[in-house]
Write an enzyme that holds these catalytic residues in place. Structure first.
Site, PDB file in Angstrom:
ATOM      1  CG  ASP A  13      -1.880  -1.183   1.222  1.00 47.53           C
ATOM      2  OD1 ASP A  13      -2.195  -1.683   0.128  1.00 47.53           O
ATOM      3  OD2 ASP A  13      -2.270  -1.629   2.308  1.00 47.53           O
ATOM      4  CE  LYS A  16       2.337  -2.409  -4.340  1.00 48.00           C
ATOM      5  NZ  LYS A  16       2.098  -2.043  -2.931  1.00 48.00           N
ATOM      6  CG  ASN A  38      -2.659 -10.714  -2.397  1.00 47.20           C
ATOM      7  OD1 ASN A  38      -2.654 -10.545  -3.611  1.00 47.20           O
ATOM      8  ND2 ASN A  38      -1.633 -11.243  -1.759  1.00 47.20           N
ATOM      9  N   GLY A  40      -4.543  -4.213  -3.803  1.00 44.58           N
ATOM     10  CA  GLY A  40      -5.532  -3.179  -4.111  1.00 44.58           C
ATOM     11  C   GLY A  40      -4.750  -1.946  -4.498  1.00 44.58           C
ATOM     12  CG  HIS A  41      -1.987  -1.998  -7.002  1.00 40.99           C
ATOM     13  ND1 HIS A  41      -1.061  -2.543  -7.851  1.00 40.99           N
ATOM     14  CD2 HIS A  41      -1.726  -2.529  -5.784  1.00 40.99           C
ATOM     15  CE1 HIS A  41      -0.281  -3.388  -7.176  1.00 40.99           C
ATOM     16  NE2 HIS A  41      -0.675  -3.395  -5.923  1.00 40.99           N
ATOM     17  CD  GLN A 230       0.699  -8.882  -2.562  1.00 37.43           C
ATOM     18  OE1 GLN A 230       1.333  -9.556  -3.362  1.00 37.43           O
ATOM     19  NE2 GLN A 230      -0.523  -8.492  -2.831  1.00 37.43           N
TER      20      GLN A 230
HETATM   21  P1  GDP Z   1      -0.786   0.372  -3.541  1.00 39.58           P
HETATM   22  O1  GDP Z   1      -1.380  -0.905  -3.083  1.00 39.58           O
HETATM   23  O2  GDP Z   1       0.685   0.430  -3.297  1.00 39.58           O
HETATM   24  O3  GDP Z   1      -1.127   0.720  -4.963  1.00 39.58           O
HETATM   25  O4  GDP Z   1      -1.424   1.508  -2.628  1.00 39.58           O
HETATM   26  P2  GDP Z   1      -2.977   1.626  -2.206  1.00 39.58           P
HETATM   27  O5  GDP Z   1      -3.764   2.091  -3.352  1.00 39.58           O
HETATM   28  O6  GDP Z   1      -3.431   0.402  -1.511  1.00 39.58           O
HETATM   29  O7  GDP Z   1      -2.881   2.728  -1.057  1.00 39.58           O
HETATM   30  C1  GDP Z   1      -2.341   3.972  -1.295  1.00 39.58           C
HETATM   31  C2  GDP Z   1      -3.410   5.021  -0.940  1.00 39.58           C
HETATM   32  O8  GDP Z   1      -2.798   6.284  -0.837  1.00 39.58           O
HETATM   33  C3  GDP Z   1      -4.465   5.169  -2.017  1.00 39.58           C
HETATM   34  O9  GDP Z   1      -5.669   5.523  -1.413  1.00 39.58           O
HETATM   35  C4  GDP Z   1      -3.920   6.300  -2.875  1.00 39.58           C
HETATM   36  O10 GDP Z   1      -4.952   7.008  -3.555  1.00 39.58           O
HETATM   37  C5  GDP Z   1      -3.301   7.179  -1.826  1.00 39.58           C
HETATM   38  N1  GDP Z   1      -2.138   7.954  -2.244  1.00 39.58           N
HETATM   39  C6  GDP Z   1      -1.159   7.645  -3.141  1.00 39.58           C
HETATM   40  N2  GDP Z   1      -0.213   8.595  -3.158  1.00 39.58           N
HETATM   41  C7  GDP Z   1      -0.596   9.519  -2.261  1.00 39.58           C
HETATM   42  C8  GDP Z   1      -0.016  10.764  -1.811  1.00 39.58           C
HETATM   43  O11 GDP Z   1       1.057  11.173  -2.206  1.00 39.58           O
HETATM   44  N3  GDP Z   1      -0.721  11.442  -0.855  1.00 39.58           N
HETATM   45  C9  GDP Z   1      -1.904  11.003  -0.356  1.00 39.58           C
HETATM   46  N4  GDP Z   1      -2.509  11.745   0.588  1.00 39.58           N
HETATM   47  N5  GDP Z   1      -2.477   9.866  -0.756  1.00 39.58           N
HETATM   48  C10 GDP Z   1      -1.821   9.130  -1.691  1.00 39.58           C
HETATM   49  P1  IMO Z   2      -0.897  -4.154  -2.251  1.00 40.79           P
HETATM   50  O1  IMO Z   2      -0.440  -4.706  -3.579  1.00 40.79           O
HETATM   51  C1  IMO Z   2      -0.966  -4.547   2.086  1.00 40.79           C
HETATM   52  C2  IMO Z   2      -1.083  -8.605   3.727  1.00 40.79           C
HETATM   53  C3  IMO Z   2      -2.353  -9.026   4.426  1.00 40.79           C
HETATM   54  C4  IMO Z   2      -1.811 -10.018   5.428  1.00 40.79           C
HETATM   55  C5  IMO Z   2      -0.687 -10.696   4.643  1.00 40.79           C
HETATM   56  C6  IMO Z   2      -1.095 -12.002   3.982  1.00 40.79           C
HETATM   57  O2  IMO Z   2      -2.197  -3.442  -2.319  1.00 40.79           O
HETATM   58  O3  IMO Z   2       0.184  -3.357  -1.600  1.00 40.79           O
HETATM   59  P2  IMO Z   2      -2.599 -12.675   1.926  1.00 40.79           P
HETATM   60  O4  IMO Z   2      -4.010 -12.295   1.557  1.00 40.79           O
HETATM   61  O5  IMO Z   2      -1.587 -12.307   0.904  1.00 40.79           O
HETATM   62  O6  IMO Z   2      -2.488 -14.103   2.349  1.00 40.79           O
HETATM   63  O7  IMO Z   2      -2.285 -11.819   3.253  1.00 40.79           O
HETATM   64  O8  IMO Z   2      -0.302  -9.782   3.641  1.00 40.79           O
HETATM   65  N1  IMO Z   2      -1.277  -8.105   2.343  1.00 40.79           N
HETATM   66  C7  IMO Z   2      -1.206  -6.810   1.999  1.00 40.79           C
HETATM   67  N2  IMO Z   2      -1.022  -5.712   2.759  1.00 40.79           N
HETATM   68  N3  IMO Z   2      -1.059  -4.436   0.741  1.00 40.79           N
HETATM   69  C8  IMO Z   2      -1.225  -5.531  -0.028  1.00 40.79           C
HETATM   70  O9  IMO Z   2      -1.198  -5.474  -1.379  1.00 40.79           O
HETATM   71  C9  IMO Z   2      -1.343  -6.788   0.594  1.00 40.79           C
HETATM   72  N4  IMO Z   2      -1.522  -8.044   0.149  1.00 40.79           N
HETATM   73  C10 IMO Z   2      -1.466  -8.841   1.228  1.00 40.79           C
HETATM   74  O10 IMO Z   2      -2.973  -7.933   5.055  1.00 40.79           O
HETATM   75  O11 IMO Z   2      -1.233  -9.335   6.507  1.00 40.79           O
HETATM   76 MG    MG Z   3      -2.901  -1.600  -1.816  1.00 41.62          MG
END
Ligand code: GDP
Ligand code: IMO
Ligand code: MG
Length: 429
Positions: A13, A16, A38, A40-41, A230
Protein backbone atom coordinates in the site's frame (compact mmCIF):
# COMPACT_ATOMS: atom_id res chain seq x y z
CA UNK A 1 15.51 -3.32 -24.09
CA UNK A 2 15.61 -4.06 -20.39
CA UNK A 3 12.60 -4.37 -18.15
CA UNK A 4 12.26 -1.76 -15.42
CA UNK A 5 10.63 -2.68 -12.14
CA UNK A 6 8.53 -0.77 -9.65
CA UNK A 7 7.81 -2.35 -6.30
CA UNK A 8 6.95 -1.60 -2.68
CA UNK A 9 9.66 -1.43 -0.02
CA UNK A 10 7.46 -1.61 3.08
CA UNK A 11 4.40 -3.71 3.96
CA UNK A 12 2.35 -2.88 0.85
CA UNK A 13 0.00 0.00 0.00
CA UNK A 14 2.89 2.38 -0.61
CA UNK A 15 1.07 3.91 -3.60
CA UNK A 16 2.30 1.60 -6.38
CA UNK A 17 -0.90 1.99 -8.42
CA UNK A 18 -0.57 5.77 -8.54
CA UNK A 19 3.08 5.72 -9.61
CA UNK A 20 2.67 2.98 -12.22
CA UNK A 21 -0.14 5.06 -13.73
CA UNK A 22 2.11 8.15 -13.66
CA UNK A 23 4.99 6.27 -15.35
CA UNK A 24 2.87 4.38 -17.88
CA UNK A 25 3.24 6.94 -20.72
CA UNK A 26 6.98 6.08 -20.74
CA UNK A 27 6.37 2.37 -21.35
CA UNK A 28 4.90 0.14 -24.06
CA UNK A 29 4.01 -2.67 -21.68
CA UNK A 30 3.00 -2.82 -18.01
CA UNK A 31 3.11 -6.29 -16.44
CA UNK A 32 2.10 -7.72 -13.07
CA UNK A 33 4.44 -10.54 -12.03
CA UNK A 34 3.18 -11.90 -8.69
CA UNK A 35 0.40 -11.76 -6.14
CA UNK A 36 -3.27 -11.76 -6.92
CA UNK A 37 -6.42 -10.00 -5.76
CA UNK A 38 -4.92 -9.51 -2.29
CA UNK A 39 -3.52 -6.38 -3.96
CA UNK A 40 -5.53 -3.18 -4.11
CA UNK A 41 -3.90 -0.52 -6.28
CA UNK A 42 -5.59 2.88 -6.27
CA UNK A 43 -5.43 5.28 -9.19
CA UNK A 44 -7.03 8.73 -9.14
CA UNK A 45 -7.46 11.24 -11.97
CA UNK A 46 -10.15 13.62 -13.25
CA UNK A 47 -11.97 13.28 -9.90
CA UNK A 48 -12.36 9.55 -10.49
CA UNK A 49 -10.96 6.78 -8.33
CA UNK A 50 -10.30 3.20 -9.39
CA UNK A 51 -9.01 0.28 -7.33
CA UNK A 52 -7.37 -2.52 -9.31
CA UNK A 53 -6.70 -5.97 -7.87
CA UNK A 54 -5.43 -8.06 -10.76
CA UNK A 55 -5.26 -5.80 -13.80
CA UNK A 56 -2.02 -3.83 -14.23
CA UNK A 57 -2.24 -0.12 -13.43
CA UNK A 58 -1.30 0.77 -17.02
CA UNK A 59 -4.84 0.07 -18.20
CA UNK A 60 -5.84 3.76 -18.18
CA UNK A 61 -3.38 4.65 -20.92
CA UNK A 62 -4.78 3.59 -24.28
CA UNK A 63 -1.31 3.28 -25.79
CA UNK A 64 0.01 0.72 -23.35
CA UNK A 65 -0.33 -3.03 -23.36
CA UNK A 66 -1.05 -4.75 -20.03
CA UNK A 67 0.09 -8.26 -19.22
CA UNK A 68 -0.84 -10.47 -16.29
CA UNK A 69 2.22 -12.68 -15.96
CA UNK A 70 2.57 -16.36 -15.10
CA UNK A 71 3.50 -15.55 -11.50
CA UNK A 72 0.12 -13.92 -10.80
CA UNK A 73 -2.84 -15.87 -9.47
CA UNK A 74 -6.28 -15.01 -10.78
CA UNK A 75 -9.79 -15.21 -9.36
CA UNK A 76 -12.11 -15.09 -12.40
CA UNK A 77 -14.94 -13.63 -10.32
CA UNK A 78 -12.77 -10.76 -9.09
CA UNK A 79 -11.03 -9.97 -12.38
CA UNK A 80 -14.35 -10.05 -14.18
CA UNK A 81 -15.78 -7.50 -11.73
CA UNK A 82 -12.75 -5.33 -12.33
CA UNK A 83 -13.21 -5.49 -16.08
CA UNK A 84 -16.93 -4.73 -15.85
CA UNK A 85 -16.24 -1.69 -13.67
CA UNK A 86 -13.63 -0.38 -16.10
CA UNK A 87 -15.88 -0.90 -19.11
CA UNK A 88 -18.70 0.89 -17.27
CA UNK A 89 -16.34 3.85 -16.97
CA UNK A 90 -15.44 3.76 -20.67
CA UNK A 91 -11.98 2.35 -20.08
CA UNK A 92 -11.01 0.04 -22.91
CA UNK A 93 -10.26 -3.54 -21.83
CA UNK A 94 -9.81 -5.80 -24.79
CA UNK A 95 -6.75 -6.36 -26.93
CA UNK A 96 -4.77 -4.21 -24.48
CA UNK A 97 -4.98 -6.91 -21.78
CA UNK A 98 -3.14 -10.21 -22.19
CA UNK A 99 -3.03 -13.06 -19.68
CA UNK A 100 -0.41 -15.73 -19.28
CA UNK A 101 -1.71 -19.24 -19.90
CA UNK A 102 0.51 -20.31 -17.03
CA UNK A 103 -1.11 -18.04 -14.42
CA UNK A 104 -2.88 -20.14 -11.78
CA UNK A 105 -6.58 -19.95 -10.95
CA UNK A 106 -7.96 -19.21 -7.50
CA UNK A 107 -10.89 -21.59 -6.97
CA UNK A 108 -13.79 -20.73 -4.64
CA UNK A 109 -12.58 -23.50 -2.33
CA UNK A 110 -9.11 -21.90 -2.17
CA UNK A 111 -10.84 -18.97 -0.52
CA UNK A 112 -12.68 -21.25 1.89
CA UNK A 113 -9.39 -22.97 2.74
CA UNK A 114 -7.80 -19.58 3.43
CA UNK A 115 -10.63 -18.81 5.86
CA UNK A 116 -10.44 -22.27 7.48
CA UNK A 117 -6.68 -21.98 8.02
CA UNK A 118 -6.99 -18.48 9.41
CA UNK A 119 -9.75 -19.36 11.85
CA UNK A 120 -7.75 -22.39 13.03
CA UNK A 121 -4.80 -20.12 13.78
CA UNK A 122 -6.88 -18.15 16.28
CA UNK A 123 -4.84 -15.36 17.86
CA UNK A 124 -1.85 -16.21 15.66
CA UNK A 125 -3.75 -15.50 12.47
CA UNK A 126 -1.90 -13.77 9.65
CA UNK A 127 -4.69 -11.33 8.88
CA UNK A 128 -4.92 -12.66 5.33
CA UNK A 129 -7.09 -10.77 2.87
CA UNK A 130 -9.00 -14.08 2.52
CA UNK A 131 -8.67 -14.04 -1.24
CA UNK A 132 -7.27 -17.59 -1.32
CA UNK A 133 -3.68 -16.50 -1.91
CA UNK A 134 -1.84 -18.93 0.41
CA UNK A 135 -3.82 -22.04 -0.62
CA UNK A 136 -3.52 -21.25 -4.36
CA UNK A 137 0.25 -20.80 -4.23
CA UNK A 138 0.41 -23.94 -2.07
CA UNK A 139 -1.39 -25.91 -4.78
CA UNK A 140 0.93 -24.40 -7.39
CA UNK A 141 4.07 -25.58 -5.59
CA UNK A 142 2.45 -28.88 -4.62
CA UNK A 143 1.77 -29.35 -8.36
CA UNK A 144 -2.00 -29.56 -7.98
CA UNK A 145 -2.93 -26.21 -9.49
CA UNK A 146 -5.16 -25.34 -12.44
CA UNK A 147 -4.02 -22.68 -14.86
CA UNK A 148 -5.64 -20.17 -17.20
CA UNK A 149 -4.56 -22.33 -20.15
CA UNK A 150 -6.55 -25.25 -18.72
CA UNK A 151 -9.87 -23.44 -19.05
CA UNK A 152 -10.32 -24.34 -22.70
CA UNK A 153 -9.17 -27.93 -22.33
CA UNK A 154 -11.73 -30.73 -22.29
CA UNK A 155 -10.74 -32.03 -18.86
CA UNK A 156 -11.14 -28.65 -17.13
CA UNK A 157 -14.28 -29.66 -15.18
CA UNK A 158 -12.77 -32.97 -14.14
CA UNK A 159 -9.69 -31.22 -12.82
CA UNK A 160 -11.80 -28.58 -11.14
CA UNK A 161 -13.97 -31.14 -9.36
CA UNK A 162 -11.00 -33.24 -8.28
CA UNK A 163 -9.28 -30.27 -6.71
CA UNK A 164 -12.50 -28.97 -5.17
CA UNK A 165 -13.12 -32.37 -3.52
CA UNK A 166 -9.59 -32.40 -2.10
CA UNK A 167 -10.17 -28.95 -0.68
CA UNK A 168 -13.51 -29.86 0.85
CA UNK A 169 -11.98 -32.83 2.62
CA UNK A 170 -9.42 -30.58 4.26
CA UNK A 171 -11.99 -27.91 5.07
CA UNK A 172 -14.25 -30.49 6.72
CA UNK A 173 -11.33 -31.94 8.69
CA UNK A 174 -10.91 -28.47 10.21
CA UNK A 175 -14.56 -28.54 11.26
CA UNK A 176 -14.97 -25.26 9.38
CA UNK A 177 -18.60 -24.28 8.76
CA UNK A 178 -18.03 -23.51 5.09
CA UNK A 179 -21.67 -23.80 4.11
CA UNK A 180 -22.48 -20.67 6.08
CA UNK A 181 -19.34 -18.76 5.20
CA UNK A 182 -19.76 -15.75 2.90
CA UNK A 183 -17.41 -14.95 0.02
CA UNK A 184 -17.87 -11.32 -0.95
CA UNK A 185 -21.33 -11.54 0.58
CA UNK A 186 -22.27 -14.74 -1.26
CA UNK A 187 -22.71 -18.31 -0.04
CA UNK A 188 -20.38 -20.88 -1.59
CA UNK A 189 -22.97 -22.25 -4.07
CA UNK A 190 -23.87 -18.83 -5.38
CA UNK A 191 -20.22 -17.77 -5.50
CA UNK A 192 -19.30 -20.89 -7.45
CA UNK A 193 -22.05 -20.18 -10.01
CA UNK A 194 -20.80 -16.64 -10.48
CA UNK A 195 -17.23 -17.93 -10.64
CA UNK A 196 -18.20 -20.17 -13.57
CA UNK A 197 -20.09 -17.33 -15.28
CA UNK A 198 -16.91 -15.29 -14.94
CA UNK A 199 -14.78 -18.14 -16.34
CA UNK A 200 -17.02 -18.03 -19.39
CA UNK A 201 -16.53 -14.27 -19.73
CA UNK A 202 -12.79 -14.15 -19.17
CA UNK A 203 -12.22 -16.99 -21.60
CA UNK A 204 -12.72 -14.36 -24.31
CA UNK A 205 -9.60 -12.52 -23.13
CA UNK A 206 -6.39 -13.23 -24.99
CA UNK A 207 -4.35 -15.92 -23.21
CA UNK A 208 -0.75 -16.17 -24.37
CA UNK A 209 2.59 -17.83 -23.78
CA UNK A 210 3.62 -14.64 -22.06
CA UNK A 211 7.30 -15.51 -21.51
CA UNK A 212 7.82 -15.67 -25.30
CA UNK A 213 5.72 -12.60 -25.92
CA UNK A 214 7.62 -10.56 -23.33
CA UNK A 215 11.10 -11.62 -24.44
CA UNK A 216 10.27 -10.99 -28.10
CA UNK A 217 8.84 -7.58 -27.21
CA UNK A 218 12.03 -6.64 -25.35
CA UNK A 219 14.12 -7.98 -28.28
CA UNK A 220 12.23 -5.72 -30.65
CA UNK A 221 12.92 -2.63 -28.56
CA UNK A 222 9.66 -2.39 -26.62
CA UNK A 223 9.88 -0.98 -23.09
CA UNK A 224 8.32 -2.74 -20.13
CA UNK A 225 7.56 -1.81 -16.53
CA UNK A 226 6.98 -4.66 -14.08
CA UNK A 227 4.44 -3.69 -11.40
CA UNK A 228 4.94 -5.25 -7.98
CA UNK A 229 2.18 -6.09 -5.57
CA UNK A 230 2.38 -6.19 -1.77
CA UNK A 231 5.77 -5.08 -0.45
CA UNK A 232 9.24 -6.36 0.31
CA UNK A 233 8.51 -6.83 4.01
CA UNK A 234 5.68 -9.20 2.98
CA UNK A 235 7.97 -11.34 0.79
CA UNK A 236 7.60 -15.08 1.47
CA UNK A 237 11.36 -15.50 2.02
CA UNK A 238 12.53 -12.17 3.39
CA UNK A 239 9.45 -10.63 4.98
CA UNK A 240 8.32 -10.90 8.58
CA UNK A 241 7.57 -14.63 8.24
CA UNK A 242 5.05 -16.15 8.86
CA UNK A 243 3.19 -12.81 8.71
CA UNK A 244 3.79 -12.47 4.99
CA UNK A 245 2.10 -13.20 1.70
CA UNK A 246 2.86 -16.34 -0.32
CA UNK A 247 4.90 -14.97 -3.23
CA UNK A 248 8.28 -13.38 -3.86
CA UNK A 249 7.51 -9.70 -3.93
CA UNK A 250 11.16 -8.72 -4.56
CA UNK A 251 12.88 -8.05 -7.89
CA UNK A 252 13.84 -11.71 -8.23
CA UNK A 253 10.10 -12.42 -8.53
CA UNK A 254 10.08 -10.50 -11.82
CA UNK A 255 12.34 -13.15 -13.40
CA UNK A 256 10.18 -16.08 -12.34
CA UNK A 257 6.88 -14.23 -12.63
CA UNK A 258 7.42 -13.02 -16.20
CA UNK A 259 10.03 -15.42 -17.51
CA UNK A 260 12.90 -12.99 -18.11
CA UNK A 261 16.53 -13.41 -17.18
CA UNK A 262 18.25 -11.29 -14.49
CA UNK A 263 20.33 -9.69 -17.30
CA UNK A 264 17.16 -8.15 -18.62
CA UNK A 265 16.35 -6.20 -15.47
CA UNK A 266 17.02 -2.45 -15.90
CA UNK A 267 16.05 0.24 -13.41
CA UNK A 268 14.48 -0.91 -10.16
CA UNK A 269 12.28 1.77 -8.61
CA UNK A 270 11.43 1.39 -4.95
CA UNK A 271 8.46 3.09 -3.44
CA UNK A 272 7.91 3.95 0.21
CA UNK A 273 5.64 6.12 2.31
CA UNK A 274 7.21 9.06 4.14
CA UNK A 275 5.98 7.17 7.22
CA UNK A 276 4.91 3.52 7.41
CA UNK A 277 1.82 1.33 7.56
CA UNK A 278 0.94 -2.33 7.69
CA UNK A 279 -2.38 -4.17 7.62
CA UNK A 280 -2.86 -7.55 9.26
CA UNK A 281 -0.80 -9.18 11.99
CA UNK A 282 2.94 -9.42 12.56
CA UNK A 283 5.91 -7.34 13.69
CA UNK A 284 5.94 -3.61 12.97
CA UNK A 285 8.72 -2.11 15.10
CA UNK A 286 7.96 1.55 14.37
CA UNK A 287 4.19 1.24 14.87
CA UNK A 288 2.80 4.23 16.79
CA UNK A 289 -0.18 3.32 18.93
CA UNK A 290 -0.51 6.82 20.37
CA UNK A 291 -2.53 9.78 19.08
CA UNK A 292 0.13 10.38 16.43
CA UNK A 293 -0.56 6.97 14.90
CA UNK A 294 -4.29 7.82 14.88
CA UNK A 295 -3.48 11.12 13.22
CA UNK A 296 -1.45 9.39 10.50
CA UNK A 297 -4.38 7.05 9.86
CA UNK A 298 -6.83 9.93 9.65
CA UNK A 299 -4.70 12.24 7.52
CA UNK A 300 -3.49 9.40 5.29
CA UNK A 301 -6.95 7.76 5.04
CA UNK A 302 -5.22 4.55 5.95
CA UNK A 303 -7.90 1.97 5.35
CA UNK A 304 -7.29 -1.10 3.16
CA UNK A 305 -8.13 -0.72 -0.54
CA UNK A 306 -9.04 -4.43 -0.72
CA UNK A 307 -10.54 -5.18 2.69
CA UNK A 308 -11.39 -1.75 4.16
CA UNK A 309 -9.53 -2.70 7.36
CA UNK A 310 -7.84 0.14 9.28
CA UNK A 311 -4.10 0.06 8.58
CA UNK A 312 -1.66 0.11 11.47
CA UNK A 313 0.38 3.32 11.28
CA UNK A 314 3.83 4.38 12.41
CA UNK A 315 7.09 5.93 11.33
CA UNK A 316 9.63 5.39 8.60
CA UNK A 317 11.95 2.52 9.54
CA UNK A 318 15.35 3.11 7.96
CA UNK A 319 16.81 -0.28 8.87
CA UNK A 320 13.89 -1.99 7.15
CA UNK A 321 14.17 0.39 4.19
CA UNK A 322 17.88 -0.36 3.78
CA UNK A 323 17.12 -4.09 3.92
CA UNK A 324 14.52 -3.73 1.16
CA UNK A 325 16.86 -1.62 -0.97
CA UNK A 326 19.56 -4.28 -0.65
CA UNK A 327 17.25 -7.18 -1.54
CA UNK A 328 15.85 -5.46 -4.61
CA UNK A 329 18.86 -3.60 -6.00
CA UNK A 330 16.94 -0.33 -5.94
CA UNK A 331 18.27 2.33 -8.33
CA UNK A 332 15.76 5.10 -7.60
CA UNK A 333 13.26 5.93 -4.87
CA UNK A 334 9.78 7.44 -4.84
CA UNK A 335 8.63 8.91 -1.55
CA UNK A 336 4.86 8.81 -1.19
CA UNK A 337 2.24 10.59 0.88
CA UNK A 338 4.53 13.35 2.13
CA UNK A 339 1.42 15.56 2.41
CA UNK A 340 0.09 13.32 5.18
CA UNK A 341 2.82 14.81 7.41
CA UNK A 342 1.76 18.42 6.66
CA UNK A 343 0.51 19.04 10.16
CA UNK A 344 3.19 17.37 12.29
CA UNK A 345 5.44 19.54 14.46
CA UNK A 346 8.13 16.86 14.33
CA UNK A 347 8.52 13.69 12.28
CA UNK A 348 9.98 10.60 13.87
CA UNK A 349 12.31 8.34 11.92
CA UNK A 350 13.47 4.95 13.18
CA UNK A 351 17.23 4.90 12.56
CA UNK A 352 18.34 1.80 14.46
CA UNK A 353 16.94 -0.90 16.72
CA UNK A 354 17.72 -1.63 20.31
CA UNK A 355 17.85 -5.41 20.27
CA UNK A 356 18.41 -6.84 23.74
CA UNK A 357 20.52 -3.82 24.67
CA UNK A 358 22.57 -3.77 21.47
CA UNK A 359 22.13 -1.06 18.80
CA UNK A 360 21.75 -2.63 15.35
CA UNK A 361 20.63 -1.45 11.92
CA UNK A 362 19.79 -4.81 10.38
CA UNK A 363 16.93 -7.26 10.87
CA UNK A 364 18.10 -10.47 12.51
CA UNK A 365 16.20 -13.77 12.17
CA UNK A 366 15.16 -13.46 15.81
CA UNK A 367 13.17 -10.33 14.97
CA UNK A 368 10.32 -12.63 13.97
CA UNK A 369 9.98 -13.69 17.58
CA UNK A 370 11.43 -10.95 19.76
CA UNK A 371 10.92 -7.22 19.89
CA UNK A 372 13.11 -4.83 18.00
CA UNK A 373 12.77 -1.50 19.80
CA UNK A 374 13.29 1.38 17.40
CA UNK A 375 15.63 4.23 18.23
CA UNK A 376 14.19 7.44 16.80
CA UNK A 377 15.54 10.67 15.44
CA UNK A 378 13.12 13.58 15.28
CA UNK A 379 13.07 15.80 12.22
CA UNK A 380 11.30 19.17 12.09
CA UNK A 381 7.99 19.09 10.22
CA UNK A 382 7.09 21.63 7.50
CA UNK A 383 3.74 22.63 9.00
CA UNK A 384 2.37 23.77 5.71
CA UNK A 385 0.13 22.38 2.98
CA UNK A 386 2.31 20.96 0.20
CA UNK A 387 -0.44 19.35 -1.91
CA UNK A 388 -0.35 21.90 -4.70
CA UNK A 389 3.44 22.07 -5.03
CA UNK A 390 4.84 20.57 -8.22
CA UNK A 391 8.11 22.51 -8.50
CA UNK A 392 10.93 21.17 -6.36
CA UNK A 393 12.25 24.71 -5.83
CA UNK A 394 9.05 25.47 -3.91
CA UNK A 395 9.38 22.60 -1.48
CA UNK A 396 9.59 23.78 2.15
CA UNK A 397 13.17 23.50 3.38
CA UNK A 398 12.18 20.97 6.08
CA UNK A 399 10.78 18.64 3.39
CA UNK A 400 13.88 19.04 1.23
CA UNK A 401 16.00 18.29 4.33
CA UNK A 402 13.90 15.22 5.13
CA UNK A 403 14.45 13.88 1.59
CA UNK A 404 18.18 14.62 1.68
CA UNK A 405 18.48 12.93 5.07
CA UNK A 406 16.89 9.74 3.72
CA UNK A 407 19.00 9.77 0.56
CA UNK A 408 22.15 10.10 2.63
CA UNK A 409 21.14 7.30 4.98
CA UNK A 410 20.22 4.80 2.26
CA UNK A 411 22.54 6.01 -0.47
CA UNK A 412 19.96 5.95 -3.27
CA UNK A 413 18.45 9.06 -4.92
CA UNK A 414 14.81 10.02 -4.37
CA UNK A 415 13.40 10.72 -7.85
CA UNK A 416 9.93 11.83 -6.97
CA UNK A 417 7.92 13.00 -3.98
CA UNK A 418 4.20 12.38 -4.05
CA UNK A 419 2.01 14.99 -2.36
CA UNK A 420 -1.52 13.75 -3.01
CA UNK A 421 -3.48 10.81 -4.42
CA UNK A 422 -4.14 12.37 -7.82
CA UNK A 423 -1.99 11.54 -10.83
CA UNK A 424 -0.96 15.20 -11.03
CA UNK A 425 0.15 15.60 -7.40
CA UNK A 426 3.85 14.83 -7.71
CA UNK A 427 7.15 16.70 -7.40
CA UNK A 428 9.91 15.53 -9.72
CA UNK A 429 13.36 15.88 -8.16
P1 GDP B 1 -0.79 0.37 -3.54
O1 GDP B 1 -1.38 -0.90 -3.08
O2 GDP B 1 0.68 0.43 -3.30
O3 GDP B 1 -1.13 0.72 -4.96
O4 GDP B 1 -1.42 1.51 -2.63
P2 GDP B 1 -2.98 1.63 -2.21
O5 GDP B 1 -3.76 2.09 -3.35
O6 GDP B 1 -3.43 0.40 -1.51
O7 GDP B 1 -2.88 2.73 -1.06
C1 GDP B 1 -2.34 3.97 -1.29
C2 GDP B 1 -3.41 5.02 -0.94
O8 GDP B 1 -2.80 6.28 -0.84
C3 GDP B 1 -4.46 5.17 -2.02
O9 GDP B 1 -5.67 5.52 -1.41
C4 GDP B 1 -3.92 6.30 -2.87
O10 GDP B 1 -4.95 7.01 -3.56
C5 GDP B 1 -3.30 7.18 -1.83
N1 GDP B 1 -2.14 7.95 -2.24
C6 GDP B 1 -1.16 7.64 -3.14
N2 GDP B 1 -0.21 8.60 -3.16
C7 GDP B 1 -0.60 9.52 -2.26
C8 GDP B 1 -0.02 10.76 -1.81
O11 GDP B 1 1.06 11.17 -2.21
N3 GDP B 1 -0.72 11.44 -0.86
C9 GDP B 1 -1.90 11.00 -0.36
N4 GDP B 1 -2.51 11.75 0.59
N5 GDP B 1 -2.48 9.87 -0.76
C10 GDP B 1 -1.82 9.13 -1.69
P1 IMO C 1 -0.90 -4.15 -2.25
O1 IMO C 1 -0.44 -4.71 -3.58
C1 IMO C 1 -0.97 -4.55 2.09
C2 IMO C 1 -1.08 -8.61 3.73
C3 IMO C 1 -2.35 -9.03 4.43
C4 IMO C 1 -1.81 -10.02 5.43
C5 IMO C 1 -0.69 -10.70 4.64
C6 IMO C 1 -1.09 -12.00 3.98
O2 IMO C 1 -2.20 -3.44 -2.32
O3 IMO C 1 0.18 -3.36 -1.60
P2 IMO C 1 -2.60 -12.67 1.93
O4 IMO C 1 -4.01 -12.30 1.56
O5 IMO C 1 -1.59 -12.31 0.90
O6 IMO C 1 -2.49 -14.10 2.35
O7 IMO C 1 -2.28 -11.82 3.25
O8 IMO C 1 -0.30 -9.78 3.64
N1 IMO C 1 -1.28 -8.11 2.34
C7 IMO C 1 -1.21 -6.81 2.00
N2 IMO C 1 -1.02 -5.71 2.76
N3 IMO C 1 -1.06 -4.44 0.74
C8 IMO C 1 -1.22 -5.53 -0.03
O9 IMO C 1 -1.20 -5.47 -1.38
C9 IMO C 1 -1.34 -6.79 0.59
N4 IMO C 1 -1.52 -8.04 0.15
C10 IMO C 1 -1.47 -8.84 1.23
O10 IMO C 1 -2.97 -7.93 5.05
O11 IMO C 1 -1.23 -9.34 6.51
MG1 MG D 1 -2.90 -1.60 -1.82
Amino acid sequence: MKADVLLGLQWGDEGKGKIVDVLTPNYDIIARFQGGPNAGHTIEFDNKKFVLHTIPSGIFNENSLNIIGNGVIIDPFIINNEIENLVLNNIDVGDNLLISKKAHLILPTHRLLDAAYESAKGKEKIGSTLKGIGPTYTDKTARNGIRIGNIKRSDFFIKYNELKEKHLQIIKSFGFDYENFKLDGLGIKEYEEKWFDAIEKISSLTAIDSEYFINKSLDSGKSLLAEGAQGTMLDIDFGTYPFVTSSNTVTAGVCTGLGISPHRIGEVFGIFKAYCTRVGGGPFPTEDKSEDGEKLRKEGREFGATTGRPRRCGWLDLAALKYSIMLNGITGLFMMKADVLNDFETIKVGVKYDFNGELIDFIPFEASYENLNPVYLEKPGWKTNINSISDKALMPSELADYVRFIEKEVNVPVKMVSVGPDRSETILL
